[in-house]
Design a protein around this motif. Structure first.
Motif, PDB file in Angstrom:
ATOM      1  N   ALA A 202       0.834  -1.204   0.000  1.00 54.83           N
ATOM      2  CA  ALA A 202       0.000   0.000   0.000  1.00 54.83           C
ATOM      3  C   ALA A 202       0.870   1.256   0.000  1.00 54.83           C
ATOM      4  O   ALA A 202       0.543   2.246  -0.663  1.00 54.83           O
ATOM      5  CB  ALA A 202      -0.924  -0.007   1.213  1.00 54.83           C
ATOM      6  N   GLY A 203       1.984   1.201   0.746  1.00 53.60           N
ATOM      7  CA  GLY A 203       2.881   2.352   0.794  1.00 53.60           C
ATOM      8  C   GLY A 203       3.501   2.665  -0.551  1.00 53.60           C
ATOM      9  O   GLY A 203       3.624   3.841  -0.933  1.00 53.60           O
ATOM     10  N   TYR A 204       3.889   1.627  -1.297  1.00 56.08           N
ATOM     11  CA  TYR A 204       4.413   1.874  -2.641  1.00 56.08           C
ATOM     12  C   TYR A 204       3.339   2.505  -3.520  1.00 56.08           C
ATOM     13  O   TYR A 204       3.630   3.363  -4.354  1.00 56.08           O
ATOM     14  CB  TYR A 204       4.909   0.574  -3.273  1.00 56.08           C
ATOM     15  CG  TYR A 204       6.041  -0.098  -2.521  1.00 56.08           C
ATOM     16  CD1 TYR A 204       7.088   0.652  -1.975  1.00 56.08           C
ATOM     17  CD2 TYR A 204       6.074  -1.478  -2.356  1.00 56.08           C
ATOM     18  CE1 TYR A 204       8.115   0.042  -1.285  1.00 56.08           C
ATOM     19  CE2 TYR A 204       7.102  -2.096  -1.667  1.00 56.08           C
ATOM     20  CZ  TYR A 204       8.120  -1.338  -1.128  1.00 56.08           C
ATOM     21  OH  TYR A 204       9.139  -1.938  -0.445  1.00 56.08           O
ATOM     22  N   GLY A 205       2.093   2.073  -3.329  1.00 59.17           N
ATOM     23  CA  GLY A 205       1.001   2.682  -4.083  1.00 59.17           C
ATOM     24  C   GLY A 205       0.893   4.166  -3.815  1.00 59.17           C
ATOM     25  O   GLY A 205       0.627   4.963  -4.732  1.00 59.17           O
ATOM     26  N   GLU A 206       1.108   4.577  -2.554  1.00 61.22           N
ATOM     27  CA  GLU A 206       1.070   5.995  -2.217  1.00 61.22           C
ATOM     28  C   GLU A 206       2.182   6.774  -2.919  1.00 61.22           C
ATOM     29  O   GLU A 206       2.070   7.988  -3.124  1.00 61.22           O
ATOM     30  CB  GLU A 206       1.206   6.171  -0.699  1.00 61.22           C
ATOM     31  CG  GLU A 206       0.028   5.618   0.091  1.00 61.22           C
ATOM     32  CD  GLU A 206       0.294   5.604   1.582  1.00 61.22           C
ATOM     33  OE1 GLU A 206       1.324   6.193   1.997  1.00 61.22           O
ATOM     34  OE2 GLU A 206      -0.510   5.019   2.327  1.00 61.22           O
ATOM     35  N   GLN A 207       3.243   6.061  -3.294  1.00 64.89           N
ATOM     36  CA  GLN A 207       4.361   6.686  -4.001  1.00 64.89           C
ATOM     37  C   GLN A 207       4.215   6.571  -5.517  1.00 64.89           C
ATOM     38  O   GLN A 207       5.134   6.913  -6.271  1.00 64.89           O
ATOM     39  CB  GLN A 207       5.682   6.026  -3.575  1.00 64.89           C
ATOM     40  CG  GLN A 207       6.019   6.190  -2.114  1.00 64.89           C
ATOM     41  CD  GLN A 207       6.325   7.622  -1.736  1.00 64.89           C
ATOM     42  OE1 GLN A 207       6.874   8.377  -2.542  1.00 64.89           O
ATOM     43  NE2 GLN A 207       5.963   8.012  -0.521  1.00 64.89           N
ATOM     44  N   GLY A 208       3.050   6.079  -5.979  1.00 64.38           N
ATOM     45  CA  GLY A 208       2.805   5.976  -7.405  1.00 64.38           C
ATOM     46  C   GLY A 208       3.320   4.713  -8.062  1.00 64.38           C
ATOM     47  O   GLY A 208       3.397   4.633  -9.294  1.00 64.38           O
ATOM     48  N   LEU A 209       3.658   3.696  -7.254  1.00 64.77           N
ATOM     49  CA  LEU A 209       4.170   2.440  -7.792  1.00 64.77           C
ATOM     50  C   LEU A 209       3.112   1.352  -7.668  1.00 64.77           C
ATOM     51  O   LEU A 209       2.346   1.326  -6.704  1.00 64.77           O
ATOM     52  CB  LEU A 209       5.426   2.007  -7.032  1.00 64.77           C
ATOM     53  CG  LEU A 209       6.607   2.981  -7.012  1.00 64.77           C
ATOM     54  CD1 LEU A 209       7.731   2.414  -6.160  1.00 64.77           C
ATOM     55  CD2 LEU A 209       7.090   3.267  -8.427  1.00 64.77           C
ATOM     56  N   GLU A 210       3.100   0.437  -8.622  1.00 66.73           N
ATOM     57  CA  GLU A 210       2.234  -0.740  -8.551  1.00 66.73           C
ATOM     58  C   GLU A 210       3.073  -1.874  -7.978  1.00 66.73           C
ATOM     59  O   GLU A 210       4.126  -2.216  -8.528  1.00 66.73           O
ATOM     60  CB  GLU A 210       1.707  -1.089  -9.941  1.00 66.73           C
ATOM     61  CG  GLU A 210       0.441  -1.928  -9.927  1.00 66.73           C
ATOM     62  CD  GLU A 210       0.702  -3.371  -9.520  1.00 66.73           C
ATOM     63  OE1 GLU A 210      -0.059  -3.927  -8.699  1.00 66.73           O
ATOM     64  OE2 GLU A 210       1.697  -3.936 -10.022  1.00 66.73           O
TER      65      GLU A 210
END
Length: 385
Positions: A202-210
């Protein structure tokens, strides 16, 4: 320079001569373990034993009621440090004229990972690291913050040193370790430390990563390293392997989780501690590094804690980035291994200390008086004299 040596409670309890033997080294302080990971340790001078096997991570004092009903809680020690082993040892050391600070190991706990696998770091291949609690998970962060406060602020302690207050990765010094066959280098160790638990995904998602795409990219980046084609220039290699924007996004997530945990843990210790209680972190000045010496931003950590303990066995270069941000009263403790059988150099301690002072060190830490031979301790006494 003010000097402290690391000691375990079992080095002291049951050995009436130990406190005065440590004091005779010329140290001012003992940094005494109050919460520690599993280990197998020598006790070369104890009147009743020679080997202590600490079977799992544990606290060496009776816990309080803050843990009642909680899923994640510290484990009591077995017969290697029963009851209030810390308190007993601390009293004996203070009676010998030594200041006592607590030594608290935090995000390094194999039993926690074995009993609660969902708390562990998960690498890009899906392998769990049971020794490495993921510091991004809210429940784990709460547990570590409360443990820091309780284990640090023990009766009679004048300060604390917090170890492993950050990310842990692949490197572990595990029993019968068989992981050195391929040299991953700095970049490979970072890639193998990237966590893919639900919180980190989820944290990577917040950084724009899948997250799935990132995991695949990490596996692709590691493939040449498994074949022995290690190209290790540190962070530039991570950027080359993942691409600069992706690498920066992973680091932004991890740096934030480490920084905010360090802030929360230090604040919790200060809230529980008496006035003047000293708080130090075992630290590495490269934020993406993992392990016992947590990767930190020097300017940030010295704005949060009273100082740092820096690994200096083999060289003192890691002191300089901290010295650049030191303020009046900042503690920069150079940590030297003084056990010759563990790669230390007790015979060069005086020269090592002089180099450390030139790099900005204000204090010394000696690892580890309880493990050292009589010859090692004699060399320490000579150097400190």
């Amino acid at each position: 320079m003010r000097t402290s040596t690391f000691v375990y409670p079992w080095d002291v309890n049951g050995d009436p001569g130990a406190p005065h033997r440590f004091a005779a080294l010329g140290v001012d302080q003992v940094t005494l373990a109050s919460a520690y990971h599993s280990t197998r340790a020598l006790t070369p001078r104890h009147p009743r034993r020679r080997i202590v096997t600490a079977e799992h991570a544990a606290v060496y004092y009776p816990t309080d009621d803050r843990w009642a009903g909680r899923r994640l809680r510290p484990y009591p020690a077995g017969d290697w440090a029963p009851g209030d082993a810390f308190g007993e040892a601390a009293e004996a050391l203070r009676d010998a004229g030594l200041d006592v600070h607590t030594w608290v190991v935090l995000a390094h706990n194999s039993r926690l990972g074995a009993e609660h696998p969902d708390t562990s770091v998960v690498n890009a291949y899906g392998d769990r690291y049971p020794w490495a609690p993921c510091i991004a998970q809210p429940a784990t962060r709460e547990y570590l913050t409360d443990l820091a406060a309780e284990a640090a602020v023990r009766p009679g302690a004048a300060g604390t040193e917090l170890e492993s207050l950050g990310w842990y990765g692949l490197q572990h010094l595990h029993a019968h370790d068989k992981t050195a066959g391929v040299g991953l280098g700095d970049a490979g160790q970072y890639l193998m430390a990237l966590c893919f638990c639900p919180a980190c995904r989820a944290g990577y998602g917040e950084q724009g990563l899948e997250a799935d795409e990132l995991a695949a990219a990490v596996r692709d980046a590691l493939e040449p390293l498994w074949r022995g084609a290690a190209d290790d220039a540190g962070w530039p290699t991570v950027e080359k392997l993942l691409g600069e924007p992706v690498a920066a996004a992973t680091r932004a997530w991890r740096d934030d989780r480490a920084r905010t945990l360090q802030e929360a843990a230090v604040a919790a210790v200060r809230a529980a501690a008496p006035e003047g209680f000293q708080v130090l972190l075992h630290a590495d000045p490269v934020t993406y590094h993992c392990g016992a010496n947590a990767g930190v931003d020097p300017a940030h950590v010295l704005s949060v804690a009273d100082g740092v303990v820096v690994p200096c066995t083999g060289g003192t270069a890691l002191l300089a980035p901290f010295a650049e941000h030191a303020r009046p009263g900042t503690v920069l403790a150079a940590n030297f291994t003084v056990v010759a059988g563990m790669g230390g150099g007790p015979g060069t301690l005086a020269a090592d200390a002089a180099r450390a002072r030139d790099q900005g060190a204000t204090e010394l830490r000696l690892y580890h008086a309880g493990l050292a031979s009589d010859g090692d301790l004699a060399a320490v006494r000579e150097a400190l004299r």
